[in-house]
Motif scaffolding. Structure first.
Motif, PDB file in Angstrom:
ATOM      1  N   TRP A  90       0.781  -1.162  -0.005  1.00  0.00           N
ATOM      2  CA  TRP A  90      -0.063   0.043  -0.025  1.00  0.00           C
ATOM      3  C   TRP A  90       1.042   1.316   0.042  1.00  0.00           C
ATOM      4  O   TRP A  90       2.202   0.905   0.289  1.00  0.00           O
ATOM      5  CB  TRP A  90      -0.889  -0.015   1.254  1.00  0.00           C
ATOM      6  N   SER A  91       0.095   2.392  -0.322  1.00  0.00           N
ATOM      7  CA  SER A  91       0.961   3.477  -0.190  1.00  0.00           C
ATOM      8  C   SER A  91      -0.089   4.978   0.137  1.00  0.00           C
ATOM      9  O   SER A  91      -1.069   4.738   0.284  1.00  0.00           O
ATOM     10  CB  SER A  91       1.728   3.838  -1.537  1.00  0.00           C
ATOM     11  N   TYR A  92       0.629   5.680   0.853  1.00  0.00           N
ATOM     12  CA  TYR A  92      -0.148   6.972   1.111  1.00  0.00           C
ATOM     13  C   TYR A  92       0.762   8.191   1.128  1.00  0.00           C
ATOM     14  O   TYR A  92       1.761   8.273   1.092  1.00  0.00           O
ATOM     15  CB  TYR A  92      -0.660   6.810   2.580  1.00  0.00           C
ATOM     16  N   CYS A  93      -0.109   9.171   1.099  1.00  0.00           N
ATOM     17  CA  CYS A  93       0.363  10.632   0.961  1.00  0.00           C
ATOM     18  C   CYS A  93      -0.479  11.362   1.889  1.00  0.00           C
ATOM     19  O   CYS A  93      -1.474  11.298   2.028  1.00  0.00           O
ATOM     20  CB  CYS A  93       0.884  11.179  -0.127  1.00  0.00           C
ATOM     21  N   VAL A  94      -0.022  12.758   2.579  1.00  0.00           N
ATOM     22  CA  VAL A  94      -0.834  13.441   3.179  1.00  0.00           C
ATOM     23  C   VAL A  94      -1.042  14.760   2.457  1.00  0.00           C
ATOM     24  O   VAL A  94       0.010  15.141   1.687  1.00  0.00           O
ATOM     25  CB  VAL A  94      -0.083  14.001   4.470  1.00  0.00           C
ATOM     26  N   GLU A  95      -2.180  15.194   2.276  1.00  0.00           N
ATOM     27  CA  GLU A  95      -2.545  16.604   1.534  1.00  0.00           C
ATOM     28  C   GLU A  95      -3.230  17.440   2.365  1.00  0.00           C
ATOM     29  O   GLU A  95      -3.946  17.272   3.241  1.00  0.00           O
ATOM     30  CB  GLU A  95      -3.516  16.383   0.597  1.00  0.00           C
ATOM     31  N   ALA A  96      -2.611  18.488   2.449  1.00  0.00           N
ATOM     32  CA  ALA A  96      -2.641  19.639   3.244  1.00  0.00           C
ATOM     33  C   ALA A  96      -3.300  20.668   2.434  1.00  0.00           C
ATOM     34  O   ALA A  96      -3.127  21.039   1.087  1.00  0.00           O
ATOM     35  CB  ALA A  96      -1.652  20.371   3.810  1.00  0.00           C
ATOM     36  N   TRP A  97      -4.430  21.481   2.778  1.00  0.00           N
ATOM     37  CA  TRP A  97      -5.141  22.323   1.823  1.00  0.00           C
ATOM     38  C   TRP A  97      -5.916  23.326   2.751  1.00  0.00           C
ATOM     39  O   TRP A  97      -6.092  23.490   3.792  1.00  0.00           O
ATOM     40  CB  TRP A  97      -6.126  21.718   0.844  1.00  0.00           C
ATOM     41  N   SER A  98      -5.976  24.520   1.941  1.00  0.00           N
ATOM     42  CA  SER A  98      -6.722  25.789   2.480  1.00  0.00           C
ATOM     43  C   SER A  98      -8.190  25.291   2.611  1.00  0.00           C
ATOM     44  O   SER A  98      -8.804  24.838   1.647  1.00  0.00           O
ATOM     45  CB  SER A  98      -6.542  27.045   1.646  1.00  0.00           C
ATOM     46  N   ASP A  99      -9.155  25.661   3.692  1.00  0.00           N
ATOM     47  CA  ASP A  99     -10.319  25.169   3.697  1.00  0.00           C
ATOM     48  C   ASP A  99     -11.123  26.476   3.791  1.00  0.00           C
ATOM     49  O   ASP A  99     -11.559  26.850   4.814  1.00  0.00           O
ATOM     50  CB  ASP A  99     -10.478  24.414   5.202  1.00  0.00           C
ATOM     51  N   PRO A 100     -11.624  27.019   2.644  1.00  0.00           N
ATOM     52  CA  PRO A 100     -12.507  28.469   2.457  1.00  0.00           C
ATOM     53  C   PRO A 100     -13.773  28.184   3.345  1.00  0.00           C
ATOM     54  O   PRO A 100     -14.244  28.945   3.753  1.00  0.00           O
ATOM     55  CB  PRO A 100     -12.744  28.577   1.094  1.00  0.00           C
ATOM     56  N   LEU A 101     -14.457  26.770   3.284  1.00  0.00           N
ATOM     57  CA  LEU A 101     -15.633  26.849   4.011  1.00  0.00           C
ATOM     58  C   LEU A 101     -15.656  27.018   5.420  1.00  0.00           C
ATOM     59  O   LEU A 101     -16.400  27.555   6.263  1.00  0.00           O
ATOM     60  CB  LEU A 101     -16.325  25.284   3.634  1.00  0.00           C
ATOM     61  N   ALA A 102     -14.472  26.221   5.920  1.00  0.00           N
ATOM     62  CA  ALA A 102     -14.405  26.386   7.639  1.00  0.00           C
ATOM     63  C   ALA A 102     -13.988  27.937   7.896  1.00  0.00           C
ATOM     64  O   ALA A 102     -14.349  28.493   8.732  1.00  0.00           O
ATOM     65  CB  ALA A 102     -13.133  25.613   7.915  1.00  0.00           C
ATOM     66  N   THR A 103     -13.114  28.567   6.907  1.00  0.00           N
ATOM     67  CA  THR A 103     -12.676  30.156   7.050  1.00  0.00           C
ATOM     68  C   THR A 103     -13.904  30.978   7.084  1.00  0.00           C
ATOM     69  O   THR A 103     -14.163  31.832   7.860  1.00  0.00           O
ATOM     70  CB  THR A 103     -11.616  30.495   6.135  1.00  0.00           C
ATOM     71  N   TRP A 104     -14.769  30.612   6.168  1.00  0.00           N
ATOM     72  CA  TRP A 104     -16.191  31.453   6.091  1.00  0.00           C
ATOM     73  C   TRP A 104     -16.980  31.268   7.255  1.00  0.00           C
ATOM     74  O   TRP A 104     -17.451  32.339   7.956  1.00  0.00           O
ATOM     75  CB  TRP A 104     -17.094  30.968   4.651  1.00  0.00           C
ATOM     76  N   ARG A 105     -17.169  30.020   7.512  1.00  0.00           N
ATOM     77  CA  ARG A 105     -18.103  29.591   8.953  1.00  0.00           C
ATOM     78  C   ARG A 105     -17.585  30.479   9.850  1.00  0.00           C
ATOM     79  O   ARG A 105     -18.312  30.893  10.727  1.00  0.00           O
ATOM     80  CB  ARG A 105     -18.352  28.226   9.001  1.00  0.00           C
TER      81      ARG A 105
END
Length: 677
Positions: A90-105
């Motif tokens: 198996w393999s995996y990676c981690v993706e980080a991202w800006s969360d505009p919905l959480a910022t808006w809420r």
């Protein structure tokens, strides 16, 4: 400049990772594997993360969306749990991202709480509506209408502010948005591998015995056992609840310099000087009758061995076979390939030594001489036994062979036989033991045998749990080579104590036959060698008489294995957690299983001669409970029930029962903390 310029957001300290990704992390089918990372960004906008968990032979397009959650107390540490459902790479990676919905809420909730009105929030409301429009474009039919309606409500200036924002902040829609977020500035970590083995790589109960000692006693004299007579022992082993039957080498044994009882040496090595009972060490492999690919003729034929393997499977067990890469002086290799060994200046071949021990009956293989030929022959030998039905190999002294050899042969085997497991019998320095695990060994012998005090047991247990993403222990209570002084002088209670510690602390444990008969006499004071060691002579045992007279630990071992099978928590390593007790002679630990909500609490008296009393101070949050809560415990060894809390009085008499093995009954649904360091 160095480093990755595409890391728009911060990702660091991803785990599990072995040697910066040089080697694969490890898991087994069905295991809950925690994946953690530190994720952060500039400014105050919300950041989020997920794991891309990719199955063998598939790509990221088929990988499920596994969102990570924050892992207190560190504000930037994130966690997700993945569960592999098949063997392989198996393999995996981690993706980080800006969360505009959480910022808006967050922005809307703070501004509303501050008393701002719809005019001041006009831009915020439109931004939220546009974000929902983006979600609606890819939403399924069931949710598209609700998302569109929420966006329309945000734009409906005829309604009060609370009415406009209520649909967008509704719990149901927020759960959907959590699983179907708008992701911006997506940043990926490197990809890491996880090799997933079958479940037996992590969990199992091993029983070691010598088939040659299972022959009948005739006229007071033991006779050499065969695979057929040894098979008669298998039902009793299965009855004790063992999963793996481990056999020392079953190959022809050399006659030159053969060792006699209690490791006596025969000068000159003349076969005619060897008595009829001097069967030699099985680890002195090879004679004119064959080498590593042959069966000792007194044990039977290859077909007899296959029948033994089949009988083991019929009883719900499997065979583990010793893989010892060394040769007796009369092994066929010595004649055909003398270059495979080390030649001394006087022209003789160097035998094995571990001063003060001398093994004149064994020649070590020199892997620097003709590595291509040696590698090919070792791989061929392994295939012979794999074809005969063996899927587990206990490797003798792997720390005396090159690391690159083991890395090559293990993964070469796994390419075509991913279910084959390798146990490293390497009682050596920690660096070598850990590296053998990193490069591919499925399991490892450990220092457990020499850990007897509470402090060192706790320290060692934490070390193993912390490194469980690549090193899996096998706790043997004894071996043909190791009779620890605690068993020599601790009496029958110590045999129970060590069995409880090994079987409850480690998901895999092992017993060498004779342990259940309390065999405890050393060859001499200060030695860990057994008197009349089975390594050098036949040693038949009257199992039936011992059990009939009550002088057998077999029923106790059977109960321990029954408890292990009944409790998924005891089949885990990552969740091992130690609790405080005010008496240093009492050890307390727990294990949990997140998949089944199972928890087991164990308390052991480490003194085999004296009753010990004390009071626990349990870490209840480690069991998913609040500090004030009460819960029920049932002793799986005695059947007694108790009502427990954080502080509990204990009294353990080693002559009655030296341990509590408690099944925990929770007053409510609990959530165990993640098994991460």
């Amino acid at each position: 400049m160095t480093g990755r310029a595409d890391l728009r957001l911060g990702i660091s300290d991803v785990a599990p990772v072995v040697s910066c990704g040089t080697f694969s992390a490890r898991a087994v089918v069905g295991e809950h594997l925690p994946v953690t990372a530190t994720v952060f960004r500039e400014g105050h906008d919300a950041v989020a993360a997920n794991v891309v968990w990719t199955a063998p032979g598939e790509d990221d397009a088929t990988a499920p969306f596994v969102r990570m959650a924050k892992l207190p107390p560190e504000p930037d540490r994130w966690l997700a749990t993945v569960v592999p459902d098949r063997e392989g790479r198996w393999s995996y990676c981690v993706e980080a991202w800006s969360d505009p919905l959480a910022t808006w809420r967050h922005a809307v909730e703070v501004k509303v709480e501050a008393g701002q009105g719809p005019e001041e929030l006009a831009n915020d409301l439109e931004e939220g509506a546009r974000l929902l429009d983006r979600v609606a474009e890819v939403a399924d039919e069931e949710w598209r209408g609700r998302v569109t309606a929420a966006a329309a409500a945000l734009r409906d200036t005829s309604q009060e502010l609370t009415v406009r924002i209520a649909p967008a902040l509704a719990a149901g829609l927020q759960r959907y948005l959590h699983e179907h977020p708008v992701r911006e500035l997506v940043t990926r970590s490197p990809r890491y591998e996880v090799w997933v083995d079958r479940r037996e790589a992590l969990y199992g109960s091993w029983y070691e015995f010598f088939p040659r000692s299972e022959g009948p006693v005739v006229g007071g004299q033991p006779t050499h056992g065969t695979f057929a007579t040894a098979a008669d022992r298998l039902p009793a082993v299965a009855e004790m609840g063992f999963d793996v039957v481990y056999l020392p080498p079953i190959h022809p044994i050399g006659t030159v310099n053969r060792k006699g009882p209690n490791s006596r040496e025969f000068p000159g090595g003349n076969p005619h000087e060897i008595g009829p009972d001097d069967v030699g060490s099985p680890w002195a492999i090879g004679s004119a009758e064959g080498g590593h690919d042959a069966v000792h003729p007194q044990l039977g034929t290859m077909e007899d061995f296959r029948a033994f393997v089949d009988r083991t499977r019929e009883l719900g067990m499997e065979v583990a076979l010793d893989f010892a890469l060394q040769a007796a002086p009369d092994h066929p290799w010595v004649q055909a390939h003398p270059e495979w060994f080390t030649t001394k200046p006087d022209g003789t071949i160097a035998y094995a030594e571990n001063p003060p021990k001398k093994y004149q009956d064994i020649y070590p293989v020199n892997f620097d001489n003709d590595p291509e030929g040696i590698y090919a022959e070792c791989r061929r030998v392994l295939q012979v036994w794999i074809d005969a039905g063996v899927k587990i190999f206990r490797v003798d002294n792997p720390h005396t062979k090159p690391l690159n050899f083991w890395h090559w042969i293990i993964w070469d085997v796994k390419q075509s036989h991913p279910d084959v497991l390798f146990l490293a019998e390497a009682f050596t320095r920690p660096a070598m033991m850990h590296q053998l695990a990193r490069i591919g060994f499925t399991q490892s012998y450990t220092y457990f045998t020499w850990r007897t005090e509470r402090g060192e047991l706790e320290e060692y247990g934490r070390e193993l749990a912390t490194n469980s993403h690549y090193m899996r222990p096998n706790f043997f209570v004894n071996t043909p080579d190791i009779l620890h002084e605690s068993l020599q002088f601790g009496g029958p209670p110590m045999f129970k104590i060590r069995a409880v510690l090994a079987s409850m602390m480690s998901p895999t444990w092992g017993v060498y036959s004779g342990f259940e008969l309390f065999e405890h006499v050393a060859v001499k004071p200060g030695s860990e060698e057994y008197l009349d060691s089975e390594k050098y002579r036949l040693r038949p045992r009257d199992w039936d008489a011992a059990e009939a007279s009550g002088r057998s630990l077999a029923p106790y071992l059977r109960r321990l294995n029954e408890v292990r099978r009944a409790h998924p928590a005891l089949q885990q390593l990552r969740t091992l957690h130690f609790h405080a007790v005010d008496n240093p002679n009492l050890l307390c630990f727990s294990k949990t299983d997140p998949g089944s909500q199972d928890a087991v609490l164990v308390v052991v008296n480490l003194s085999s001669h004296n009753t010990q009393i004390g009071t626990t101070s349990l870490d209840l949050p480690a069991l998913g409970l609040d500090w004030h809560e009460r819960f029920g415990v049932t002793d799986e060894l005695t059947g007694a029930h108790y009502d427990w809390g954080q502080f509990n009085y204990l009294e353990l008499d080693p002559y009655r029962e030296p341990a509590h093995v408690f099944a925990v009954s929770f007053p409510r649904q609990v959530q165990f903390p993640p098994p991460v360091s």
